[in-house]
Design a protein around this motif. Structure first.
Motif, PDB file in Angstrom:
ATOM      1  N   ALA A  44      11.925  49.669 -28.549  1.00 15.15           N
ATOM      2  CA  ALA A  44      11.765  48.409 -27.811  1.00 15.15           C
ATOM      3  C   ALA A  44      11.622  48.647 -26.318  1.00 15.15           C
ATOM      4  O   ALA A  44      10.970  47.861 -25.612  1.00 15.15           O
ATOM      5  N   ASP A  45      12.221  49.708 -25.810  1.00 16.51           N
ATOM      6  CA  ASP A  45      12.128  50.011 -24.379  1.00 16.51           C
ATOM      7  C   ASP A  45      10.872  50.804 -24.022  1.00 16.51           C
ATOM      8  O   ASP A  45      10.555  50.967 -22.836  1.00 16.51           O
ATOM      9  N   VAL A  46      10.169  51.294 -25.031  1.00 18.04           N
ATOM     10  CA  VAL A  46       8.981  52.117 -24.810  1.00 18.04           C
ATOM     11  C   VAL A  46       7.702  51.301 -24.961  1.00 18.04           C
ATOM     12  O   VAL A  46       6.741  51.482 -24.204  1.00 18.04           O
ATOM     13  N   VAL A  47       7.692  50.390 -25.929  1.00 14.69           N
ATOM     14  CA  VAL A  47       6.488  49.631 -26.259  1.00 14.69           C
ATOM     15  C   VAL A  47       6.612  48.187 -25.772  1.00 14.69           C
ATOM     16  O   VAL A  47       7.583  47.498 -26.072  1.00 14.69           O
ATOM     17  N   GLU A  48       5.613  47.743 -25.044  1.00 13.23           N
ATOM     18  CA  GLU A  48       5.539  46.356 -24.586  1.00 13.23           C
ATOM     19  C   GLU A  48       4.352  45.678 -25.254  1.00 13.23           C
ATOM     20  O   GLU A  48       3.215  46.140 -25.128  1.00 13.23           O
ATOM     21  N   VAL A  49       4.620  44.584 -25.963  1.00  9.62           N
ATOM     22  CA  VAL A  49       3.569  43.814 -26.628  1.00  9.62           C
ATOM     23  C   VAL A  49       3.202  42.625 -25.747  1.00  9.62           C
ATOM     24  O   VAL A  49       4.059  41.798 -25.416  1.00  9.62           O
ATOM     25  N   ARG A  50       1.922  42.539 -25.363  1.00  9.99           N
ATOM     26  CA  ARG A  50       1.453  41.423 -24.552  1.00  9.99           C
ATOM     27  C   ARG A  50       0.524  40.556 -25.401  1.00  9.99           C
ATOM     28  O   ARG A  50      -0.388  41.066 -26.045  1.00  9.99           O
ATOM     29  N   VAL A  51       0.751  39.249 -25.364  1.00  9.63           N
ATOM     30  CA  VAL A  51       0.051  38.318 -26.253  1.00  9.63           C
ATOM     31  C   VAL A  51      -1.000  37.519 -25.487  1.00  9.63           C
ATOM     32  O   VAL A  51      -0.757  37.057 -24.369  1.00  9.63           O
ATOM     33  N   GLY A  52      -2.167  37.366 -26.133  1.00  6.83           N
ATOM     34  CA  GLY A  52      -3.250  36.578 -25.554  1.00  6.83           C
ATOM     35  C   GLY A  52      -4.581  37.229 -25.851  1.00  6.83           C
ATOM     36  O   GLY A  52      -4.652  38.278 -26.504  1.00  6.83           O
ATOM     37  N   LYS A  53      -5.651  36.598 -25.404  1.00  4.84           N
ATOM     38  CA  LYS A  53      -6.973  37.196 -25.555  1.00  4.84           C
ATOM     39  C   LYS A  53      -7.006  38.494 -24.756  1.00  4.84           C
ATOM     40  O   LYS A  53      -6.672  38.519 -23.567  1.00  4.84           O
ATOM     41  N   ALA A  54      -7.434  39.567 -25.407  1.00  6.72           N
ATOM     42  CA  ALA A  54      -7.352  40.884 -24.770  1.00  6.72           C
ATOM     43  C   ALA A  54      -8.139  40.947 -23.470  1.00  6.72           C
ATOM     44  O   ALA A  54      -7.660  41.515 -22.478  1.00  6.72           O
ATOM     45  N   LEU A  55      -9.327  40.373 -23.438  1.00  6.65           N
ATOM     46  CA  LEU A  55     -10.120  40.431 -22.206  1.00  6.65           C
ATOM     47  C   LEU A  55      -9.429  39.701 -21.065  1.00  6.65           C
ATOM     48  O   LEU A  55      -9.481  40.139 -19.910  1.00  6.65           O
ATOM     49  N   ASP A  56      -8.746  38.596 -21.389  1.00  7.92           N
ATOM     50  CA  ASP A  56      -7.997  37.878 -20.361  1.00  7.92           C
ATOM     51  C   ASP A  56      -6.808  38.700 -19.879  1.00  7.92           C
ATOM     52  O   ASP A  56      -6.529  38.770 -18.673  1.00  7.92           O
ATOM     53  N   THR A  57      -6.110  39.315 -20.816  1.00 12.08           N
ATOM     54  CA  THR A  57      -4.958  40.144 -20.453  1.00 12.08           C
ATOM     55  C   THR A  57      -5.391  41.336 -19.616  1.00 12.08           C
ATOM     56  O   THR A  57      -4.744  41.689 -18.619  1.00 12.08           O
ATOM     57  N   LEU A  58      -6.504  41.953 -20.003  1.00 10.97           N
ATOM     58  CA  LEU A  58      -7.012  43.101 -19.257  1.00 10.97           C
ATOM     59  C   LEU A  58      -7.422  42.702 -17.837  1.00 10.97           C
ATOM     60  O   LEU A  58      -7.184  43.438 -16.873  1.00 10.97           O
ATOM     61  N   LYS A  59      -8.036  41.534 -17.709  1.00 10.02           N
ATOM     62  CA  LYS A  59      -8.428  41.042 -16.385  1.00 10.02           C
ATOM     63  C   LYS A  59      -7.189  40.860 -15.510  1.00 10.02           C
ATOM     64  O   LYS A  59      -7.171  41.246 -14.335  1.00 10.02           O
ATOM     65  N   LYS A  60      -6.140  40.261 -16.094  1.00  9.91           N
ATOM     66  CA  LYS A  60      -4.888  40.056 -15.350  1.00  9.91           C
ATOM     67  C   LYS A  60      -4.276  41.396 -14.953  1.00  9.91           C
ATOM     68  O   LYS A  60      -3.774  41.558 -13.823  1.00  9.91           O
TER      69      LYS A  60
END
Length: 229
Positions: A117-133
């Motif tokens: 849990a401390d190594v992996v971070e899951v980010r939710v949303g459209k990948a292209l939007d997340t990548l842009k952010k």
């Protein structure tokens, strides 16, 4: 018989050889087996990488002394756990992007159960939007990028992968053959893979190749690129 069709007996042989490879060479511990069981219980689509492919990513990451991994396409977290095993315990980090909140929920549970849990971070949303952010926030320095999400956007994912990369970064794109459909079909997934190859072909910053695979999930393959400048 069209090139992309196999007899049932051939698929059975693929399965048998794959099982032999896995039982002979791949040590899948309880956390990985539990992840696949949890994914099945949650009725996630059975599209995780195979255990021998997970071990391939693990080895490739270890060989390249990878510390930071970007994964595009989490599903239930099976491949993310393989990456976590490769980068931990010395300051490693895996950031994995998932569109479906329910998939992310299952993945976080699996990752926590595996002790990462401390190594992996899951980010939710459209990948292209997340990548842009991520780009706007100045995030960079990934040593390994694994692209295994919706194939129609693969060229876009590759462009971001290069923005986050450095010389030596490894980029792997999964499912590039699709039972041979990549040469024949006009669907968005096949067209997306062709655009990804066109992008890689014209990109001077990488050297790359692709390999075809056969196994329990049929005839497919993956592309591997390394950033060289």
């Amino acid at each position: 018989m069209p090139a992309h069709e196999f007899k049932a007996s051939e698929y059975a042989k693929f399965d048998s050889v794959n099982a032999w490879i896995e039982t002979s060479l791949v040590k899948q511990d309880a956390s990985l087996a539990s992840c696949l069981e949890a994914n099945a219980t949650a009725q996630l689509e059975d599209i995780d990488v195979a255990p021998n492919e997970g071990k391939f990513h693990y080895l490739l990451a270890k060989m390249n002394k990878v510390k930071r991994v970007l994964e595009i396409g989490t599903l239930g977290g099976y491949s993310a756990i393989w990456f976590a095993k490769a980068v931990a315990p010395v300051g490693g980090k895996v950031i994995t992007l998932e569109f479906e909140p329910e998939h992310a929920k299952v993945a976080r549970s699996n990752i926590a159960n595996a002790g990462f849990a401390d190594v992996v971070e899951v980010r939710v949303g459209k990948a292209l939007d997340t990548l842009k952010k991520m780009r706007e926030d100045g995030e960079e320095g990934f040593d390994y990028v694994f692209i295994d999400a919706d194939k129609s956007n693969n060229a876009g994912y590759l462009k971001y992968a290069l923005e986050f990369a450095h010389v030596g970064t490894v980029i792997v794109v999964d499912n590039v053959v699709r039972q041979g459909k990549v040469l024949e079909d006009k669907d968005a997934h096949s067209e997306g893979q062709r655009k990804a190859f066109e992008f890689l072909k014209g990109e001077k910053r990488v050297e790359c190749t692709a390999l075809q695979t056969v196994g329990p999930k049929g005839w497919d393959g993956f592309a591997v690129a390394m950033v060289v400048e």
